[in-house]
Design a protein around this motif. Sequence first.
Motif: not given
Lengths: 161, 161, 161, 161, 161, 161, 161, 161
Positions: A136-144, A148-161
């Motif tokens: 179960e924890l292994r599943e949660k690791q993937k979500e985490y 984390m990745k999506n947060k970086v991508l969102a920042t990247a997008s807003s910076l690139e605009e």
Amino acid sequence: MNSKVAIIMGSDSDLPVMKEAAEILDEFAVEYELTVVSAHRTPERLYNYAENAEKNNFDVIIAGAGGAAHLPGMTAAVTDLPVIGVPVKTSKLNGLDSLYSIVQMPPGVPVATVAINGAKNAALLAVQILARKDPELREKQKEYREKMKNKVLATASSLEE
Amino acid sequence: MNSKVAIIMGSDSDLPVMKEAAEILDEFAVEYELTVVSAHRTPERLYNYAENAEKNNFDVIIAGAGGAAHLPGMTAAVTDLPVIGVPVKTSKLNGLDSLYSIVQMPPGVPVATVAINGAKNAALLAVQILARKDPELREKQKEYREKMKNKVLATASSLEE
Amino acid sequence: MNSKVAIIMGSDSDLPVMKEAAEILDEFAVEYELTVVSAHRTPERLYNYAENAEKNNFDVIIAGAGGAAHLPGMTAAVTDLPVIGVPVKTSKLNGLDSLYSIVQMPPGVPVATVAINGAKNAALLAVQILARKDPELREKQKEYREKMKNKVLATASSLEE
Amino acid sequence: MNSKVAIIMGSDSDLPVMKEAAEILDEFAVEYELTVVSAHRTPERLYNYAENAEKNNFDVIIAGAGGAAHLPGMTAAVTDLPVIGVPVKTSKLNGLDSLYSIVQMPPGVPVATVAINGAKNAALLAVQILARKDPELREKQKEYREKMKNKVLATASSLEE
Amino acid sequence: MNSKVAIIMGSDSDLPVMKEAAEILDEFAVEYELTVVSAHRTPERLYNYAENAEKNNFDVIIAGAGGAAHLPGMTAAVTDLPVIGVPVKTSKLNGLDSLYSIVQMPPGVPVATVAINGAKNAALLAVQILARKDPELREKQKEYREKMKNKVLATASSLEE
Amino acid sequence: MNSKVAIIMGSDSDLPVMKEAAEILDEFAVEYELTVVSAHRTPERLYNYAENAEKNNFDVIIAGAGGAAHLPGMTAAVTDLPVIGVPVKTSKLNGLDSLYSIVQMPPGVPVATVAINGAKNAALLAVQILARKDPELREKQKEYREKMKNKVLATASSLEE
Amino acid sequence: MNSKVAIIMGSDSDLPVMKEAAEILDEFAVEYELTVVSAHRTPERLYNYAENAEKNNFDVIIAGAGGAAHLPGMTAAVTDLPVIGVPVKTSKLNGLDSLYSIVQMPPGVPVATVAINGAKNAALLAVQILARKDPELREKQKEYREKMKNKVLATASSLEE
Amino acid sequence: MNSKVAIIMGSDSDLPVMKEAAEILDEFAVEYELTVVSAHRTPERLYNYAENAEKNNFDVIIAGAGGAAHLPGMTAAVTDLPVIGVPVKTSKLNGLDSLYSIVQMPPGVPVATVAINGAKNAALLAVQILARKDPELREKQKEYREKMKNKVLATASSLEE
């Protein structure tokens, strides 16, 4: 029986740093106990705490300390559980003293050391260890990781605009 | 009852450094015991050794260790005797790790730290402490200082010729 | 004749650090003198102070200094009393300069060095030294240790609730 | 009366480093005295040596020492002559302890610090100071600089061939 | 012809530190020029300034710089005058970069290095150098030392009360 | 399915250090694979290795590297398995560069760092992690600890004779 | 096709530092893209970004990161373009960790490292590289240098008044 | 007109390190000149060399130096060409002094710094810069990278057997 993590620290002045470990474990719904165990002011308590940790159903111990930081290493000297050491930043040597005191353990007694003030990563490392026997924890690791990745991508997008 | 000094070290690899302490105590005719007490590999032995040191008629403990050097600090955590710490030089961080781990003790539990590999001075410090209650040792201190001075003066003379 | 401790410092800018030593000695009811002795600005005074310390009934000297901190080492060069060195934190090199200047003494002239800004521990070390010839102080040591332990246990309890 | 330089060192183990200063002074035909003055083992001798240096017709003092290197700073504390400090390399902290102990002097008492083991430059600095009142030395400085330059150009030529 | 000191610095951000040198020279009534000479931004100006310093009746150059601090060393490379280097504290490496860049000069080209931000001592060192050919300055040195001593004694008295 | 440990290193020059990890795993009869994966010279291989580690039935990855040691951290960036980092000693900065590059990971991606050249402890830490789901390994841990203790006690006895 | 520079950073907390690079490129009218690429949180994105940088008409990549700063080195591991690394200051080790992680690259994979927080110089270095194939940029370099020099001269004049 | 690289060093004692740069340029068939230019012993030569480098058809300058390593920074102060700095390891501070003196350049004058003794990478960086205007070099880069990768894979294979 559920897995449980012990979060111990040398002094309650380490609490602002170490509570970040607790927050991560909350996020992963991992049970934990958080307390103060001073290697220097309560050596007997340290000995007993480490000695009984496995019997008390802990799987991992996270130990934070600053300066001549003996708590993680002495805990590791007494228990066979994995001990994760968090070098707490000090006002004088910036935590370099804490880092050296924790990471430079002699052969035979390892402490899994994370960054100075890296309590958050200490908790994530504990999750990685527990996940080895908990799908179960292994599943949660993937979500985490995904979050984390999506947060970086969102920042990247807003910076690139 | 005579004064007695305990010289303990984390590993017998520290012996070449720590035996210089023994040699000084021999020179001052101070009784001592020299042994290995590993904080990390024999934590229980450390606890017992420090706990009983005063009852066993020790007045001072000299503790040498290298790397994440916990022996002096943990000994000081258990006994009320003065503990003198000798940071042993390491092959990686030159003994800076040993120095930080020994000297940066938290308030409440002092370790009297000497120079890296400074076992000779650790013994002289022990003599200074014992001399406070032993007038004979105070006489020997004066002779030692005199000899030391004369050696420098002899070197100076030969250089100036 | 009662035991007495000298607390000296290189400059009155060291006072906020060094007065913690005085507070501990007050707590143990140990007599002391606190003053400024600059190794660099008043070398003669330093020489005389150290030379006469034993005659003036001091048993231990606590010397605090920062930067190229020569006060503890030069005091130790002149007296046979145990000298405890307190490296005072500096604004530039964080007290690493003070630490190196105090702890790295050559063979023959020890300085019992404590942590950067560790004046409290310097006083506790002085108490440990004096306690070797003063049974009353040994009792006070036990009480101090007990109080220290109980304070940690109280914090632990409140955290575990 | 001719100018004269004092070359002093904390121990004869510093001689291999410090004799390079003597060789440079020989090259410039500057008179000098070379001897051992230990700040820690012969504090009185240090005091007298520095106190009388000006009367003894010295213009500059070169002082080399290692570890908790107090010799240059304490000499500067006693005399008004310019004191040039040579931090001698140590086997443990590589001379960083010597450097910090010598260069980080408090306001009021300067030491003109050169590189770790930089005895040769200490002597050249002494020559620069003496040359301010000695036109002959100024001529020799120009020749020395010319020779130094030509040596580099010769190496450059042979490499470029 | 009177003696004159040049106070140069790499940037006007060094002015708060370097003006302490000017204040000391004012106190000793030593003539000086204070200006900005950037080794990196105005290399030609540096070259000319150093080249002509002796002709322009300077006896000593005080050069302050931070980071990869090349100003003192490059000045010393061009002139035969004594060059005093002041490592200016930096926000990143605390001035350790400045110190290493200034003190670790190769054989042949000395820089007389003082403490990090030690501009005051740089000026006192300049005075010591000038005093070798100026008896009046030697008298002022004695007064300065006396004043400094008395200030410490006054502080000591008020603390001992 | 048995547990398996991956031992990877940045270069075969790390092999003398890293093979100590293999020896410990042999002693505990833990299966492992040992190979070279260069973060800088074979980034794609690193990515694939880490990506597939869990599928390939590894439970723990031990990664050793020196200098700008990116292997442990980049492995941890790709896999959810616990990654243990071994900072390999370098000839220039003594392994301090390796240590900082491995231990100072940002929040979100932990590396369990051991001492410089601490490959032996890396393997023991891997055993501690695997033991959490393997009762047999827990028995072997106790034996290992017992053997280690007895070795110290034997040395102590021979020294005390 | 015009030259283009990529400015990437490990986290948007590096933006206050890294935007200085953008300002310089604006001043030289060099086209650039600024975005976040986390080596640890988005390793795949890093891989793709570096892999395609040349195809996407970048000529130089400026990469800033702090702590265990793997972004510059891993980018250099994937692309043949010159990669300029900016070690970002950290609150714990002052950016020394960032510096070591970026500059100490193994043979085969260079990173052109600038000062801690030296984003401005990173951009100027990029301009120097681009100028090798762009005569117009070479003209602008001369103007920039001239302006820089004049600014220093103006400050010098105002100080000398 | 072909591209050309200048390899300069502060002293011929740096040759064993710096010739590795020459070997890489040979491998890529890039023309170069290798010579000695001492910032401190031949400042005029340094000035002229840097001033004329562009006219002499150099595109990149690689400058190696140790200790208070001013050669790279002063070269960069005079020329608009990209300057690559190689901090040469020193026997006293392990090259940390060289590294700080080279990398911590002030805003306006960049030096592209590589690892301590990293002359090989300095040459590869020069190739990367030249390759921006030389498609043939870009092909050679790919081959070099491929060879490097295959060497690692071969080592990996032999280890895994």
